[in-house]
Design a protein around this motif. Structure first.
Motif, PDB file in Angstrom:
ATOM      1  N   ARG A 299     -14.427   9.252  37.495  1.00  0.00           N
ATOM      2  CA  ARG A 299     -13.912   7.939  37.330  1.00  0.00           C
ATOM      3  C   ARG A 299     -13.118   7.440  38.405  1.00  0.00           C
ATOM      4  N   THR A 300     -12.081   8.420  38.765  1.00  0.00           N
ATOM      5  CA  THR A 300     -11.328   7.940  39.888  1.00  0.00           C
ATOM      6  C   THR A 300     -11.892   7.656  41.215  1.00  0.00           C
ATOM      7  N   ARG A 301     -13.115   8.428  41.612  1.00  0.00           N
ATOM      8  CA  ARG A 301     -13.654   8.485  42.842  1.00  0.00           C
ATOM      9  C   ARG A 301     -14.337   7.161  42.644  1.00  0.00           C
ATOM     10  N   LEU A 302     -15.094   6.667  41.529  1.00  0.00           N
ATOM     11  CA  LEU A 302     -15.630   5.382  41.258  1.00  0.00           C
ATOM     12  C   LEU A 302     -14.577   4.090  41.500  1.00  0.00           C
ATOM     13  N   GLY A 303     -13.375   4.292  41.076  1.00  0.00           N
ATOM     14  CA  GLY A 303     -12.537   3.217  41.280  1.00  0.00           C
ATOM     15  C   GLY A 303     -12.130   3.262  42.493  1.00  0.00           C
ATOM     16  N   MET A 304     -12.098   4.319  43.247  1.00  0.00           N
ATOM     17  CA  MET A 304     -11.718   4.295  44.948  1.00  0.00           C
ATOM     18  C   MET A 304     -12.863   3.559  45.572  1.00  0.00           C
ATOM     19  N   ALA A 305     -13.904   3.752  45.221  1.00  0.00           N
ATOM     20  CA  ALA A 305     -15.224   3.038  45.907  1.00  0.00           C
ATOM     21  C   ALA A 305     -15.017   1.412  45.502  1.00  0.00           C
ATOM     22  N   MET A 306     -14.622   1.309  44.361  1.00  0.00           N
ATOM     23  CA  MET A 306     -14.770  -0.171  44.146  1.00  0.00           C
ATOM     24  C   MET A 306     -13.553  -0.895  45.067  1.00  0.00           C
ATOM     25  N   LEU A 307     -12.515  -0.109  44.874  1.00  0.00           N
ATOM     26  CA  LEU A 307     -11.069  -0.589  45.833  1.00  0.00           C
ATOM     27  C   LEU A 307     -11.517  -0.759  47.128  1.00  0.00           C
ATOM     28  N   MET A 308     -12.353   0.317  47.860  1.00  0.00           N
ATOM     29  CA  MET A 308     -12.644   0.300  49.229  1.00  0.00           C
ATOM     30  C   MET A 308     -13.748  -0.861  49.518  1.00  0.00           C
ATOM     31  N   SER A 309     -14.489  -1.238  48.550  1.00  0.00           N
ATOM     32  CA  SER A 309     -15.310  -2.178  48.814  1.00  0.00           C
ATOM     33  C   SER A 309     -14.632  -3.634  48.617  1.00  0.00           C
TER      34      SER A 309
ATOM     35  N   LEU B  38      -5.343   1.771  46.111  1.00  0.00           N
ATOM     36  CA  LEU B  38      -6.089   3.007  46.659  1.00  0.00           C
ATOM     37  C   LEU B  38      -5.508   4.108  47.172  1.00  0.00           C
ATOM     38  N   SER B  39      -4.363   3.855  47.730  1.00  0.00           N
ATOM     39  CA  SER B  39      -3.483   5.292  48.002  1.00  0.00           C
ATOM     40  C   SER B  39      -2.972   5.912  46.823  1.00  0.00           C
ATOM     41  N   ASP B  40      -2.508   5.338  45.623  1.00  0.00           N
ATOM     42  CA  ASP B  40      -2.193   5.724  44.326  1.00  0.00           C
ATOM     43  C   ASP B  40      -3.156   6.538  43.563  1.00  0.00           C
ATOM     44  N   LEU B  41      -4.722   5.934  43.870  1.00  0.00           N
ATOM     45  CA  LEU B  41      -5.629   6.469  43.417  1.00  0.00           C
ATOM     46  C   LEU B  41      -6.204   7.732  44.049  1.00  0.00           C
ATOM     47  N   GLU B  42      -5.880   7.843  45.438  1.00  0.00           N
ATOM     48  CA  GLU B  42      -6.114   9.147  46.194  1.00  0.00           C
ATOM     49  C   GLU B  42      -5.111  10.317  45.580  1.00  0.00           C
ATOM     50  N   THR B  43      -3.892   9.810  45.518  1.00  0.00           N
ATOM     51  CA  THR B  43      -2.753  10.860  44.849  1.00  0.00           C
ATOM     52  C   THR B  43      -3.182  11.166  43.249  1.00  0.00           C
TER      53      THR B  43
ATOM     54  N   ARG C 252      -6.153 -11.178  44.593  1.00  0.00           N
ATOM     55  CA  ARG C 252      -6.063 -10.098  45.422  1.00  0.00           C
ATOM     56  C   ARG C 252      -5.062 -10.290  46.560  1.00  0.00           C
ATOM     57  N   THR C 253      -4.273  -9.028  46.879  1.00  0.00           N
ATOM     58  CA  THR C 253      -3.549  -9.095  48.130  1.00  0.00           C
ATOM     59  C   THR C 253      -4.059  -7.884  48.786  1.00  0.00           C
ATOM     60  N   PRO C 254      -3.836  -7.609  50.261  1.00  0.00           N
ATOM     61  CA  PRO C 254      -4.292  -6.572  50.879  1.00  0.00           C
ATOM     62  C   PRO C 254      -3.212  -5.486  50.472  1.00  0.00           C
ATOM     63  N   GLY C 255      -2.155  -5.731  50.388  1.00  0.00           N
ATOM     64  CA  GLY C 255      -0.932  -4.853  50.129  1.00  0.00           C
ATOM     65  C   GLY C 255      -1.478  -4.139  48.590  1.00  0.00           C
TER      66      GLY C 255
ATOM     67  N   ILE D  89     -11.663  -4.167  49.769  1.00  0.00           N
ATOM     68  CA  ILE D  89     -10.742  -4.159  50.681  1.00  0.00           C
ATOM     69  C   ILE D  89     -11.595  -4.466  52.002  1.00  0.00           C
ATOM     70  N   ALA D  90     -12.765  -4.106  52.123  1.00  0.00           N
ATOM     71  CA  ALA D  90     -13.929  -4.217  53.303  1.00  0.00           C
ATOM     72  C   ALA D  90     -14.496  -5.576  53.026  1.00  0.00           C
ATOM     73  N   ARG D  91     -14.422  -6.400  51.894  1.00  0.00           N
ATOM     74  CA  ARG D  91     -14.856  -7.778  52.024  1.00  0.00           C
ATOM     75  C   ARG D  91     -13.901  -8.607  52.129  1.00  0.00           C
ATOM     76  N   LYS D  92     -13.777  -9.092  53.580  1.00  0.00           N
ATOM     77  CA  LYS D  92     -12.768 -10.081  53.818  1.00  0.00           C
ATOM     78  C   LYS D  92     -12.984 -11.379  53.703  1.00  0.00           C
ATOM     79  N   GLU D  93     -12.965 -11.986  52.653  1.00  0.00           N
ATOM     80  CA  GLU D  93     -13.312 -13.192  52.046  1.00  0.00           C
ATOM     81  C   GLU D  93     -12.958 -13.320  50.579  1.00  0.00           C
ATOM     82  N   SER D  94     -12.973 -14.435  50.045  1.00  0.00           N
ATOM     83  CA  SER D  94     -13.056 -14.906  48.742  1.00  0.00           C
ATOM     84  C   SER D  94     -14.092 -15.457  48.522  1.00  0.00           C
ATOM     85  N   ARG D  95     -14.578 -14.671  47.235  1.00  0.00           N
ATOM     86  CA  ARG D  95     -16.115 -15.097  46.714  1.00  0.00           C
ATOM     87  C   ARG D  95     -16.182 -15.348  45.365  1.00  0.00           C
TER      88      ARG D  95
END
Length: 146
Positions: A90-100, A71-76, A62-65, A102-108
Motif C-alpha cells: 500500500r505504501t509503495r502504491l501511495g509513493m507511485a501515486m505521489l510520484m505521478s 513522498l519523503s514521509d512515505l519513504e520513511t 496541491r503544492t510541490p512542497g 509530482i511528474a504531472r506539471k499541470e492542473s487538470r
C-alpha cells in the motif's frame, strides 16, 4: 484510477482468500490477548499515517512542497520494519501515486497545482507508474502506447 483498480483487486482477493480459508468451518471464539493489542495499535497507526500522508500530498489543491514532503514521509514509513507485506505494498502504491502527481506539471480536471494553474497539452496523456528492478518509474504515454 490506478489506486482504485489496485485497491479493488486487493480487496476482492482478500475476501476470496478469507472465504476459502473458513468455508465449512465452525466460527472460533477468540479470547483477547494483551500482547496482540500493541501489535494491532502499531499496525493501525501505520495505516492512519499512510492515509494522512496521502491526504496531505494528493488533495484537490496541491503544492510541490506538500507533495514532496508526503513522498519523503512515505519513504520513511516504507522503511519501518513492523510494516506488514500488505502495508508495504500500500505504501509503495501511495509513493507511485505521489510520484505521478509530482511528474504531472499541470492542473487538470479536479486537481489543481498552485505552481502550475493551467493545463498543458504535452500532459494530455496517461500517467503510467511501473515497478522495475525495485524502483518506481513514471512515464506519460498516449492511450494507445501504454
Amino acid at each position: 484510477m490506478l489506486g482504485a483498480i489496485y485497491g479493488g483487486r486487493v480487496a476482492a482477493n482478500t475476501i476470496l482468500e478469507g472465504y476459502e480459508a473458513y468455508r465449512g468451518r465452525e466460527p472460533e471464539i477468540l479470547s483477547f490477548d494483551e500482547s496482540i493489542k500493541d501489535i494491532n495499535t502499531t499496525l493501525a497507526k501505520n495505516r492512519y499515517d499512510l492515509r494522512d500522508l496521502l491526504l496531505q500530498g494528493l488533495g484537490i489543491v496541491r503544492t510541490p512542497g506538500e507533495m514532496n514532503q508526503a513522498l519523503s514521509d512515505l519513504e520513511t514509513l516504507y522503511q519501518k520494519p513492523e510494516l506488514t507485506d500488505m502495508d508495504r505494498k500500500r505504501t509503495r502504491l501511495g509513493m507511485a501515486m505521489l510520484m505521478s502527481a509530482i511528474a504531472r506539471k499541470e492542473s487538470r480536471g479536479a486537481h489543481y497545482r498552485v505552481d502550475v494553474p493551467e493545463m498543458h497539452e504535452e500532459y494530455r496523456k496517461q500517467t503510467c507508474a511501473v515497478y522495475v528492478d525495485g524502483e518506481i518509474q513514471i512515464r506519460h504515454a498516449a492511450p494507445d502506447e501504454s
